[in-house]
Design a protein around this motif. Sequence first.
Motif, PDB file in Angstrom:
ATOM      1  N   THR A 473      18.348 -92.215   3.094  1.00  0.00           N
ATOM      2  CA  THR A 473      18.459 -92.174   1.638  1.00  0.00           C
ATOM      3  C   THR A 473      19.049 -90.851   1.160  1.00  0.00           C
ATOM      4  O   THR A 473      18.715 -89.783   1.704  1.00  0.00           O
ATOM      5  CB  THR A 473      17.079 -92.365   1.002  1.00  0.00           C
ATOM      6  N   CYS A 474      19.904 -90.955   0.137  1.00  0.00           N
ATOM      7  CA  CYS A 474      20.434 -89.764  -0.525  1.00  0.00           C
ATOM      8  C   CYS A 474      19.359 -89.229  -1.469  1.00  0.00           C
ATOM      9  O   CYS A 474      18.837 -89.964  -2.326  1.00  0.00           O
ATOM     10  CB  CYS A 474      21.711 -90.099  -1.296  1.00  0.00           C
ATOM     11  N   VAL A 475      18.991 -87.953  -1.321  1.00  0.00           N
ATOM     12  CA  VAL A 475      17.914 -87.371  -2.116  1.00  0.00           C
ATOM     13  C   VAL A 475      18.291 -87.324  -3.599  1.00  0.00           C
ATOM     14  O   VAL A 475      17.465 -87.607  -4.488  1.00  0.00           O
ATOM     15  CB  VAL A 475      17.579 -85.960  -1.593  1.00  0.00           C
ATOM     16  N   GLY A 476      19.537 -86.981  -3.889  1.00  0.00           N
ATOM     17  CA  GLY A 476      19.941 -86.822  -5.280  1.00  0.00           C
ATOM     18  C   GLY A 476      19.945 -88.118  -6.047  1.00  0.00           C
ATOM     19  O   GLY A 476      19.468 -88.189  -7.194  1.00  0.00           O
ATOM     20  N   THR A 477      20.442 -89.224  -5.469  1.00  0.00           N
ATOM     21  CA  THR A 477      20.578 -90.505  -6.164  1.00  0.00           C
ATOM     22  C   THR A 477      19.475 -91.475  -5.820  1.00  0.00           C
ATOM     23  O   THR A 477      19.357 -92.529  -6.461  1.00  0.00           O
ATOM     24  CB  THR A 477      21.923 -91.141  -5.805  1.00  0.00           C
ATOM     25  N   GLU A 675      20.123 -83.087   1.390  1.00  0.00           N
ATOM     26  CA  GLU A 675      20.884 -84.150   0.731  1.00  0.00           C
ATOM     27  C   GLU A 675      20.485 -85.539   1.205  1.00  0.00           C
ATOM     28  O   GLU A 675      20.619 -86.510   0.453  1.00  0.00           O
ATOM     29  CB  GLU A 675      22.380 -83.941   0.962  1.00  0.00           C
ATOM     30  N   ALA A 676      20.017 -85.666   2.471  1.00  0.00           N
ATOM     31  CA  ALA A 676      19.685 -86.989   3.005  1.00  0.00           C
ATOM     32  C   ALA A 676      18.389 -86.908   3.785  1.00  0.00           C
ATOM     33  O   ALA A 676      18.149 -85.945   4.526  1.00  0.00           O
ATOM     34  CB  ALA A 676      20.811 -87.513   3.885  1.00  0.00           C
ATOM     35  N   VAL A 677      17.559 -87.936   3.609  1.00  0.00           N
ATOM     36  CA  VAL A 677      16.282 -87.972   4.301  1.00  0.00           C
ATOM     37  C   VAL A 677      16.045 -89.367   4.861  1.00  0.00           C
ATOM     38  O   VAL A 677      16.700 -90.342   4.479  1.00  0.00           O
ATOM     39  CB  VAL A 677      15.115 -87.585   3.366  1.00  0.00           C
ATOM     40  N   GLN A 678      15.042 -89.425   5.742  1.00  0.00           N
ATOM     41  CA  GLN A 678      14.680 -90.689   6.382  1.00  0.00           C
ATOM     42  C   GLN A 678      13.185 -90.651   6.644  1.00  0.00           C
ATOM     43  O   GLN A 678      12.652 -89.654   7.124  1.00  0.00           O
ATOM     44  CB  GLN A 678      15.466 -90.855   7.696  1.00  0.00           C
ATOM     45  N   GLY A 679      12.475 -91.734   6.301  1.00  0.00           N
ATOM     46  CA  GLY A 679      11.042 -91.747   6.527  1.00  0.00           C
ATOM     47  C   GLY A 679      10.369 -92.880   5.785  1.00  0.00           C
ATOM     48  O   GLY A 679      10.987 -93.613   5.007  1.00  0.00           O
ATOM     49  N   PHE A 680       9.083 -93.019   6.022  1.00  0.00           N
ATOM     50  CA  PHE A 680       8.336 -94.128   5.433  1.00  0.00           C
ATOM     51  C   PHE A 680       8.250 -94.031   3.902  1.00  0.00           C
ATOM     52  O   PHE A 680       7.975 -95.025   3.228  1.00  0.00           O
ATOM     53  CB  PHE A 680       6.914 -94.156   6.009  1.00  0.00           C
ATOM     54  N   TYR A 681       8.469 -92.853   3.352  1.00  0.00           N
ATOM     55  CA  TYR A 681       8.391 -92.712   1.903  1.00  0.00           C
ATOM     56  C   TYR A 681       9.426 -93.598   1.209  1.00  0.00           C
ATOM     57  O   TYR A 681       9.177 -94.130   0.126  1.00  0.00           O
ATOM     58  CB  TYR A 681       8.600 -91.251   1.521  1.00  0.00           C
TER      59      TYR A 681
END
Length: 706
Positions: A473-477, A675-681
């Motif tokens: 996921t893109c953190v900003g959008t 800018e980009a993350v990955q996880g259960f959230y």
Amino acid sequence: MRRRAGHSEDLRTGLSAILTVADVRTYRGTTGGMRSVTSPGYKSRLSEAAGWVARLLAVPNDNPVLTAAQYEAFSKQVPLLYFILATNMISLSWTHQGTAPDRLVVYFPAVLTLLFTLRSVLWLRGRKRQRTPAEAYRQLRATNFLSFPIAVICTAWSIALLPYGDAYQNAHVAFFMAITVIGCIFCLMHLRSAALIVTVTVNLPFLVVMCLSGEPTFIATGVNVILVTMAMIIILLGHYRDFRQLHASRQVLLIQQDALQEQNKAMQALSDENLRLANLDSLTLLANRRSFFQMVETAFRRASEDGQRLAVGVIDLDGFKPVNDMYGHAAGDKVLIEIGTRLATLCNDNLSVYRLGGDEFGLLLQGDAQADVMALGQTVCDRIAERINIGSGMVQVTGSVGFAIYPDVGSTGQEIYELADYALYTAKRTHRAGTVIFNAVQANELNRQKIVEEALVAADLERELSLVYQPITCVGTRRCIGFEALARWQSPRIGRVSPAEFIPVAEHNGRITMMTRLLLSQALAAARQWPDDVYLSFNLSPHDLTSPESTLRIVAIVLKSGFDPRRINFEITETAVMHDFEQASASIQMLRELGCGIALDDFGTGYSSLNHVHKLPLTKIKIDGSFVRDIHTRRTSFKIVKSVLALCAEMELQAIVEGVETEEELRILEGLGVEAVQGFYFGKPMEATATIAVLSPPMLEAAAAS
């Protein structure tokens, strides 16, 4: 024929010297008389003849070893010589009792017999003592010197008895002289000079006396004895020559035997050295892998028979590969030599150390308790962790140790080693730079691993393997920009199997490359349903990068799918890169030229250096989730993530943070500029059909509004 020829040549030389003492030339004078004129070589030939006679009657000493052998053989016959003289004198004295004076038949023979007996005793006692060649020569010379007076005395005594007695008694005197000289020749065959002296001293007076008697029988007897003794002398000379030649041959044979023994010793030494080298590691000078497994089996048999404990340990260096790659193989060799030297200092009667190959070492510990094994493992790790000077700088590596202890586990030496190797695998996986002893938990894990391996070998992978996809996921959008494909296996035999279980097994048995191709085809088929701005992230095994052929198969699958390679992001681990950096770098470059992105997964958990990261054509770095967990409370994790983000910015690489599960963690990361993350959230792994729902416009709008 050669011996006879040599003997004849000796005789001819001597006779020629004697017969040409006076080279007489005659001429008739004016008065008709005869005059003799000696030749010019008279004096030289006389000297030559005298020298030949002197050599013939002297004890030779040109060969000390031969002299010693001559003495040894002669010493066995001297007592017999004195026995012959004594018995013959007693016999002759007995027949002349009452006829000859007592001084000739009683006192004189008694004195000589006593002397002969004493001499015999001395010779018999002397045979037990080893004599040097010089002592043997002196003894032979003394005997040679005594032979003349003894011969003169015995001859004079026997001749002195001739005027007494009748014809029978005189015949006995002749018999005495004949049989005595013949017996002496036989007994003196190993002392040629003494035999010749006795023969001449006895026979010439004997012949003269026999001839002066005027009795034809005595004259014939004297001539007969002379002829017989001459023949015996010829036999004696031949025997003496044969003795010398036999001794010379024996010496040659002994020399050859000594040379053969030396050759055998040299061959045995060479064989021992070859055996030592065959069981020695040439770099560290420790015993090698071959020696290790031989000793494991030997120690296991001894332990099983005697009821003793046996511990087998396997050591693996952590961080050795970067040293090799950064500083070169020469530096790596220095590290191995130093580690080997440190480990060798731990050796004692119960502990031995081996180099098994590469950066792996073996330990064999006999008779120690488990607590001592743990202490040994800690000592080994401490010794390895000390800094090492490689000349161009200081480096540091660590070590992990796995132990298996008999009789707690194992039924063969090989099985104990395999269990120790599994304990090492556990140590490297969960206890970096630590010691693990194989236990019941690992036994269950190993048993489970065997079950998984058997099921995997028999599995229909095309039907049983599947994929789930976790959003990136893109953190900003707050918008999904990609999915990571994660493998799943549903076995009809053992049910659902975790990737943490079946992927290491597949890498071990070689089925991982086939699984990669099957799963990549599935992932590309699913990704074709996604919008063009959503990419696919796919994990590659280290085995997929170990050869150009494996990489080319991946390229072929991508091209065949029709999916845009620029929308593919291949994830590799630091382990894959460190396994074979040169080949991994070439494979990554091939994928980059295709247009694919390359992400370094789980960054920070391995041992790769920044130098390697800089050399690889990477596009992304994925920060491991272990640094994100509780980042809002752990300052160390915060600093690490901040440093890695700065590194990515410096190298113009996109950073993706894994393991985001809470709002607090996301807020901290957003503040750091992630800018980009990955996880259960943002979402758990999902089926391919669910990805379409996630990417639908209503879902996107809801995500943006939140």
